[in-house]
Scaffold this active site. Structure first.
Site, PDB file in Angstrom:
ATOM      1  N   ASN A   9       2.617   2.139  -1.066  1.00  0.00           N
ATOM      2  CA  ASN A   9       1.376   2.543  -0.403  1.00  0.00           C
ATOM      3  C   ASN A   9       1.641   3.942   0.150  1.00  0.00           C
ATOM      4  O   ASN A   9       2.326   4.087   1.156  1.00  0.00           O
ATOM      5  CB  ASN A   9       1.035   1.558   0.724  1.00  0.00           C
ATOM      6  N   LYS A  11      -0.301   5.885   1.549  1.00  0.00           N
ATOM      7  CA  LYS A  11      -1.119   6.232   2.723  1.00  0.00           C
ATOM      8  C   LYS A  11      -1.700   7.647   2.510  1.00  0.00           C
ATOM      9  O   LYS A  11      -1.955   8.026   1.367  1.00  0.00           O
ATOM     10  CB  LYS A  11      -0.310   6.088   4.019  1.00  0.00           C
ATOM     11  N   HIS A  94      -5.618  -3.444   5.124  1.00  0.00           N
ATOM     12  CA  HIS A  94      -4.378  -2.913   5.718  1.00  0.00           C
ATOM     13  C   HIS A  94      -4.558  -2.840   7.238  1.00  0.00           C
ATOM     14  O   HIS A  94      -5.646  -2.533   7.725  1.00  0.00           O
ATOM     15  CB  HIS A  94      -4.055  -1.530   5.146  1.00  0.00           C
ATOM     16  N   GLU A  96      -3.806  -0.672   9.306  1.00  0.00           N
ATOM     17  CA  GLU A  96      -4.308   0.614   9.798  1.00  0.00           C
ATOM     18  C   GLU A  96      -5.832   0.665   9.687  1.00  0.00           C
ATOM     19  O   GLU A  96      -6.505   1.245  10.533  1.00  0.00           O
ATOM     20  CB  GLU A  96      -3.628   1.760   9.030  1.00  0.00           C
ATOM     21  N   GLU A 166       2.322  -8.112   6.445  1.00  0.00           N
ATOM     22  CA  GLU A 166       2.830  -6.889   7.084  1.00  0.00           C
ATOM     23  C   GLU A 166       2.699  -7.033   8.598  1.00  0.00           C
ATOM     24  O   GLU A 166       1.620  -6.764   9.141  1.00  0.00           O
ATOM     25  CB  GLU A 166       2.033  -5.667   6.617  1.00  0.00           C
ATOM     26  N   GLY A 172       6.127   1.293   9.812  1.00  0.00           N
ATOM     27  CA  GLY A 172       6.408   2.679  10.179  1.00  0.00           C
ATOM     28  C   GLY A 172       7.262   2.822  11.420  1.00  0.00           C
ATOM     29  O   GLY A 172       7.403   3.912  11.970  1.00  0.00           O
ATOM     30  N   SER A 211       8.662  -1.339   7.060  1.00  0.00           N
ATOM     31  CA  SER A 211       9.996  -0.718   7.130  1.00  0.00           C
ATOM     32  C   SER A 211      10.964  -1.260   6.081  1.00  0.00           C
ATOM     33  O   SER A 211      12.163  -1.397   6.340  1.00  0.00           O
ATOM     34  CB  SER A 211      10.583  -0.848   8.547  1.00  0.00           C
TER      35      SER A 211
HETATM   36  P1  13P Z   1       6.372   1.391   6.109  1.00  0.00           P
HETATM   37  O1  13P Z   1       7.144   0.901   4.905  1.00  0.00           O
HETATM   38  O2  13P Z   1       6.349   2.861   6.258  1.00  0.00           O
HETATM   39  O3  13P Z   1       6.770   0.640   7.358  1.00  0.00           O
HETATM   40  O4  13P Z   1       4.833   0.968   5.840  1.00  0.00           O
HETATM   41  C1  13P Z   1       4.533  -0.323   5.456  1.00  0.00           C
HETATM   42  C2  13P Z   1       3.104  -0.381   5.075  1.00  0.00           C
HETATM   43  O5  13P Z   1       2.230  -0.282   5.901  1.00  0.00           O
HETATM   44  C3  13P Z   1       2.792  -0.540   3.645  1.00  0.00           C
HETATM   45  O6  13P Z   1       1.443  -0.836   3.469  1.00  0.00           O
END
Ligand code: 13P
Length: 248
Positions: A9, A11, A94, A96, A166, A172, A211
């Site tokens: 992803n 982002k 997601h 976010e 997640e 992150g 992560s």
């Molecule tokens: P990270 O791997 O940067 O923690 O992000 C995970 C994520 O949100 C994947 O959709």
């Protein structure tokens, strides 16, 4: 045996030049990946990615879509538009988008339905915040997020979907859920689905995200109910991402 899916992803990252270099490096090393592999890119780059990845082992997708088919929805992108650019996957719900753009469980279910109606495979993200984990409501939260989709589309829809667990506190942050913590929630999810349809539960890919790195992917993906990962930061580095794909 279930297959594994490792999806990057990206982002809101990338440029034409960066994507070209990243995908070239991934394609050069992907030959012996154990997992199915996909990248989920920002909308403007889907044409570039279609041009680069058509006919290769890498699939691709988007990170969001509209719940609507077409019309006066300024700024939105429909499932059929994603089809025009060869997407196989689309991420829905997601954390976010849930947290920053106010996407409710019901809206996420509508997006999931719109994706499937167009033949896309939704990657349905679920997960609890740190406060929810500390309040011992992880299973209620994840259960509620999945119920919204079950109520709208039924358990059989999960035969053509992926779930990504997640935990919000692991995204992150560099703090990964321990393999035991992740496995416990994955087992809860699969058990919930198994109570409705055991065949769907047995074949359902449930990814872990939060992560994931080359250094922790093997122990996470070796858990019985973890079928690969949804990778954020580490998906922007070809060497890291390839190492994760080779684990899966
Ligand atoms: P990270 O791997 O940067 O923690 O992000 C995970 C994520 O949100 C994947 O959709």
């Amino acid at each position: 045996m279930r297959r594994t899916l490792v999806a990057g992803n990206w982002k809101m990252h990338g440029t034409l030049a960066e994507n070209e270099a990243l995908l070239t490096a991934i394609l050069a090393g992907i030959g012996d990946a154990k997992a199915q592999v996909a990248v989920c890119a920002p909308y403007p780059y889907l044409a570039q990615i279609q041009g680069k990845l058509t006919g290769t082992a890498l699939a691709w997708g988007a990170q969001n879509l509209s719940q609507y088919g077409k019309g006066a929805y300024t700024g939105e992108v429909s499932a059929s538009m994603l089809n025009d650019f060869g997407c196989k996957y689309v991420i829905v719900g997601h954390s976010e988008r849930r947290a920053l753009y106010g996407e409710s469980d019901e809206l996420v279910a509508e997006k999931y339905a719109a994706a499937q109606a167009a033949g896309l495979t939704p990657i349905l993200c679920v997960g609890e915040t740190l406060a929810e984990r500390e309040g011992n409501v992880t299973e209620q939260v994840v259960g509620r997020q999945i119920d919204a989709v079950l109520n709208k589309c039924g358990v059989s829809s999960l035969a053509k979907a992926v779930i990504a667990y997640e935990p919000v506190w692991a995204i992150g942050t560099g703090v990964t859920a321990s393999p035991e913590q992740a496995q416990a929630v994955h087992a809860f999810i699969r058990g919930k689905i198994r109570a409705l349809d055991s065949a769907v539960a047995d074949s359902l890919i449930i990814q872990y995200g939060g992560s994931v790195k080359a250094a922790n992917a093997a122990v996470l993906f070796s858990q019985p109910d973890i079928d690969g990962g949804l990778i954020g930061g580490a998906a922007l580095n070809a060497e890291e991402f390839l190492a994760i794909c080779k684990v899966g």
